[in-house]
Each structure stands twice: as structure tokens, then as C-alpha cells.
Design an enzyme around this catalytic site. Structure first.
Site, PDB file in Angstrom:
ATOM      1  N   LEU A   1     -24.445  -2.234  26.425  1.00  0.00           N
ATOM      2  CA  LEU A   1     -23.669  -1.758  27.562  1.00  0.00           C
ATOM      3  C   LEU A   1     -23.948  -0.301  27.911  1.00  0.00           C
ATOM      4  O   LEU A   1     -23.469   0.190  28.941  1.00  0.00           O
ATOM      5  CB  LEU A   1     -22.172  -1.937  27.293  1.00  0.00           C
TER       6      LEU A   1
ATOM      7  N   THR B   1       0.822  -1.208   0.000  1.00  0.00           N
ATOM      8  CA  THR B   1       0.000   0.000   0.000  1.00  0.00           C
ATOM      9  C   THR B   1       0.857   1.259   0.000  1.00  0.00           C
ATOM     10  O   THR B   1       1.881   1.337   0.679  1.00  0.00           O
ATOM     11  CB  THR B   1      -0.909   0.002   1.241  1.00  0.00           C
TER      12      THR B   1
ATOM     13  N   GLU C   1      -6.857  -5.065   3.491  1.00  0.00           N
ATOM     14  CA  GLU C   1      -6.924  -6.298   2.695  1.00  0.00           C
ATOM     15  C   GLU C   1      -8.165  -6.316   1.806  1.00  0.00           C
ATOM     16  O   GLU C   1      -8.766  -7.355   1.550  1.00  0.00           O
ATOM     17  CB  GLU C   1      -6.912  -7.558   3.587  1.00  0.00           C
TER      18      GLU C   1
ATOM     19  N   TRP D   1       0.865   2.644   5.916  1.00  0.00           N
ATOM     20  CA  TRP D   1       0.008   1.755   6.710  1.00  0.00           C
ATOM     21  C   TRP D   1       0.578   0.344   6.769  1.00  0.00           C
ATOM     22  O   TRP D   1      -0.131  -0.638   6.563  1.00  0.00           O
ATOM     23  CB  TRP D   1      -1.435   1.735   6.165  1.00  0.00           C
ATOM     24  N   ILE D   2       1.854   0.253   7.091  1.00  0.00           N
ATOM     25  CA  ILE D   2       2.555  -1.025   7.072  1.00  0.00           C
ATOM     26  C   ILE D   2       2.703  -1.557   8.499  1.00  0.00           C
ATOM     27  O   ILE D   2       3.478  -1.015   9.305  1.00  0.00           O
ATOM     28  CB  ILE D   2       3.940  -0.881   6.409  1.00  0.00           C
TER      29      ILE D   2
ATOM     30  N   PHE E   1     -15.028  -2.535 -11.962  1.00  0.00           N
ATOM     31  CA  PHE E   1     -13.969  -1.816 -11.264  1.00  0.00           C
ATOM     32  C   PHE E   1     -13.624  -0.550 -12.034  1.00  0.00           C
ATOM     33  O   PHE E   1     -13.413  -0.562 -13.244  1.00  0.00           O
ATOM     34  CB  PHE E   1     -12.716  -2.695 -11.139  1.00  0.00           C
TER      35      PHE E   1
END
Length: 396
Positions: free
Chosen positions: A349, A143, A374, A173-174, A394
Site C-alpha cells: 500500500l 498479569t 497469552e 494490562w487487564i 526457562f
């Protein structure tokens, strides 16, 4: 016709799904659950609140000692367990925290799987045994800041310089990035997209921890920067060009999410069920009110339907394999329903639902990331849409 007396109804296993598991599978699940209860559960709320995992490399080493890293891969000293075994472990990991499951998933189903499936014999020998033991940590660089759902548009570039490769680019974002010893990095070349095994000590490679997250806070998330990273010719995955490589790895990670997301859902459901039976309002347990019972019944239905789906996909993966569409089916359904279960639990809750004294809001926040990574809901929907209609929507 013979008559049978069924066992008593179990509110925590209403469909007796445990009866579909082998003794060995249950033992593996319970071993992982016990380890997490001792090693992680007492600390994970503090990690989430602080936005920092204490000694993450030591935690990964502990997971390696238990056999959780690459547990469904074989050879190179790896456990070689079944896909169902791995799925059951993912449930337990994410029942503690999605960030903890992500740590294991990125190590085993992305970084290790990429090397195991596509690496050269030398790359496998160098990295897989150490990664399986948790002595070496891996990450997966696909990404980018401007390219998530469309990895084919990546800008990270690898150019030949004599026998060497020079890599330039940024990945975003690894998971595990700033604690990794090795990064699997995908880059555009003149021949197409290729994968590289990048030791993180290589000059020009840096990883910056991403701060200020409100989700997956008990997880290390990083930006990778490659600035003139020089690699030898044998750093590239041999005989692999195009998106087939990274997409195969993503399917492995998505499979783990099919199971793992249900761990967060189970934890939230069990918390809400216990709360409804003990919390009193208007002179009675709130579980005695019809609307609360309707919420619990719906949560129970979706949780156990999701478990049956995950188990079905796991059995098929272990026998005939899974199509990408089947993995998308599982990821789309189970994450979406898990998030809805957590949201319903939060309402049961009441005000306590936003307190970290209970796990529900933490699971809720985490699943907002799991819903996206993912493959987003939209992408998996279009995968199924194309499979059903034969039309590619797509980008349309």
C-alpha cells in the site's frame, strides 16, 4: 482412474478450505461476519483513532445476544458450540479488530472459562448465565506490573482473616477491567496460588483505564488495584491450588488467538490484493510487477497454511483434545506469520499503508500486542523446545 474437473481457482480461498467446513459452520461464520459488518465495522476505525470504544457494555450485550460469549461452553444457558465454530467466529472478530476479539476472548475464554471449569456450583449459577447474555462483564486478573511471563512470581496476596479472605495487590494490562462486574483474580496464599471470584463493587477494588496505547486502542485495558478487598470464604475456587488453574485458562485464550490472528491477516491480505489490482504506477497495475506478486503469493501461502493448522487443531480439540504444546505451536506460528502478512501488506500500500483509511496499519499495531500476550514468542518457543529436547530452558 476417474477424471474430475476442479472448480475455478478462487483467489480468496485458493485451497478450497470452505469445502472442509460443514454447512452449519459456514452459516455460523457468515452470521458473525454479517453482524460485525453492521454493528462494528462502520465504527471501529474511529474507536481505534480515539482510543475509546463507545458504549462497550452495549457491544458486549450485543455479542451475548448473538451467542458469542462463552460460545464453546455448555450448560448454564450457554451455546455449547464446537471449538471450530468458536475459532471461525474469532477469525471474523479479529478481521474487524483484534481489540474486539480480545473483548470476546477475555469474557468467554478467560473469565467465563475459569468459573465454568474451576468454580463452585454457586459461582457458576450466579455468574455464567448473566455473562453469557452479556449482562455481566468479566475480566481476568493474572498479569502484574512486574510479573507477566512468570506468573508464579506474582505478588498479589490473599490472607485469611477468620472465615474471610483479604486481597491486596495490583494487576496490569487487564482487558475489560474498568467495565467489569466481576474479576477472576489469582493471588498467592499460604497454600499456594488460588483463584478468587471478585465482584468489582467490593470495597477496596478499583480499576483504572490505561491510556496512551498505540495498540489494541479499540479495547478497554485497565490496571486493577486490590486494597484490602474482603471476600467471603466461598469466593475462592474450591479444590484448586497452583498454576494449573490460570494456565488452563490461558490455553483456552491461546486457542482463540490461533484462529483470530488469521482474521487480521486475511483483512490485510485482501486489502493488499485489491489495492494491487487497482493501483497503477508506471502505466500498469502494481499487481503486474514481479516483486508485488511475490509478496502476495507469500502472504497467500502463509495465510492458508495457518488456516489449515487452525482447522486441524480445532478438529482435534473437538475430538481428542489438545496438548499445551500443540496450542503453543499454533499460537507461535499463526501470530508470527499474521504479523508478517500485515507488514508485507503495508509495503504494497506504500504511503497509504499508514493511513487509517485502510485497516492494515491498525491490524499491524494490534498484532504487536497479540504477539506478546497469552505467552510471548520466546515462551512458546521454549515450550516447544522443551517438548522436543526434554530439557527445561526457562530462566536459563
Amino acid at each position: 482412474m476417474s477424471e474430475h474437473t476442479p472448480p475455478a481457482f478462487d483467489r480468496l480461498d485458493p485451497l478450497s478450505i470452505d469445502d472442509l467446513l460443514s454447512t452449519e459452520e459456514i452459516a455460523i461464520r457468515d452470521t458473525v461476519r454479517t453482524m460485525l459488518a453492521d454493528r462494528v465495522q462502520p465504527h471501529v476505525t474511529d474507536w481505534f483513532e480515539a482510543g475509546k470504544v463507545e458504549e462497550p457494555r452495549e457491544l458486549i450485550r450485543a455479542f451475548g445476544e448473538l451467542g458469542l460469549l462463552g460460545m464453546h461452553l455448555d450448560g448454564y444457558g450457554l451455546p455449547g458450540m464446537s471449538s471450530v465454530d468458536y475459532g471461525l467466529a474469532c477469525v471474523e472478530l479479529e478481521a474487524v479488530d483484534s481489540g474486539v476479539r480480545s473483548m470476546v476472548s477475555v469474557q468467554g475464554s478467560l473469565a467465563m472459562y475459569a468459573i465454568w471449569r474451576w468454580g463452585s456450583p454457586e459461582q457458576k449459577d450466579e455468574w455464567l448465565p448473566a455473562m453469557g447474555r452479556g449482562e455481566a462483564v468479566g475480566c481476568f486478573g493474572l498479569t502484574e506490573p512486574d510479573h507477566g511471563s512468570d506468573p508464579g512470581g506474582m505478588r498479589t496476596r490473599a490472607k485469611r482473616d477468620g472465615d474471610d479472605w483479604i486481597l491486596d495487590g495490583t494487576k496490569m494490562w487487564i482487558t475489560n477491567g474498568s467495565i467489569s462486574d466481576v474479576a477472576v483474580v489469582w493471588a498467592r496464599t499460604d497454600e499456594g496460588i488460588r483463584g478468587f471470584v471478585v465482584p468489582t463493587a467490593t470495597p477496596g477494588f478499583s480499576a483504572n483505564t490505561i491510556e496512551h496505547k498505540m495498540s489494541l486502542r479499540a479495547s478497554v485495558t485497565s490496571e486493577l488495584v486490590l486494597d484490602g478487598v474482603r471476600l467471603p470464604a466461598d469466593a475462592v475456587f474450591p479444590d484448586l491450588t497452583g498454576l494449573k488453574g490460570p494456565l488452563s485458562c490461558l490455553n483456552e485464550a491461546r486457542y482463540g488467538i490461533v484462529w483470530g490472528s488469521l482474521g487480521a491477516a486475511r483483512s490485510s491480505y485482501e486489502t493488499a490484493l485489491d489495492y494491487a489490482r487497482t493501483r497503477h504506477q508506471f502505466g500498469r497495475p502494481i499487481g503486474g510487477f514481479q516483486l508485488t506478486q511475490a509478496k502476495l503469493a507469500d502472504m497467500c501461502l502463509e495465510l492458508n497454511k495457518g488456516m489449515l493448522l487452525a482447522l486441524h487443531l480445532g478438529r482435534r480439540k473437538d475430538t481428542v483434545g489438545l496438548t499445551a504444546e500443540q496450542v503453543s505451536f499454533g499460537k507461535l506460528n499463526n501470530v508470527r506469520e499474521a504479523l508478517e502478512i500485515c507488514r508485507s501488506a503495508r509495503t504494497i500500500l506504500g504511503a497509504n499503508g499508514i493511513s487509517l483509511e485502510y485497516p492494515v496499519i491498525r491490524h499491524m499495531n494490534n498484532l504487536e500486542s497479540v504477539l506478546t500476550y497469552e505467552g510471548t514468542v520466546e515462551m512458546h518457543t521454549l515450550v516447544l523446545g522443551q517438548a522436543l529436547t526434554g530439557e527445561n530452558a526457562f530462566g536459563g
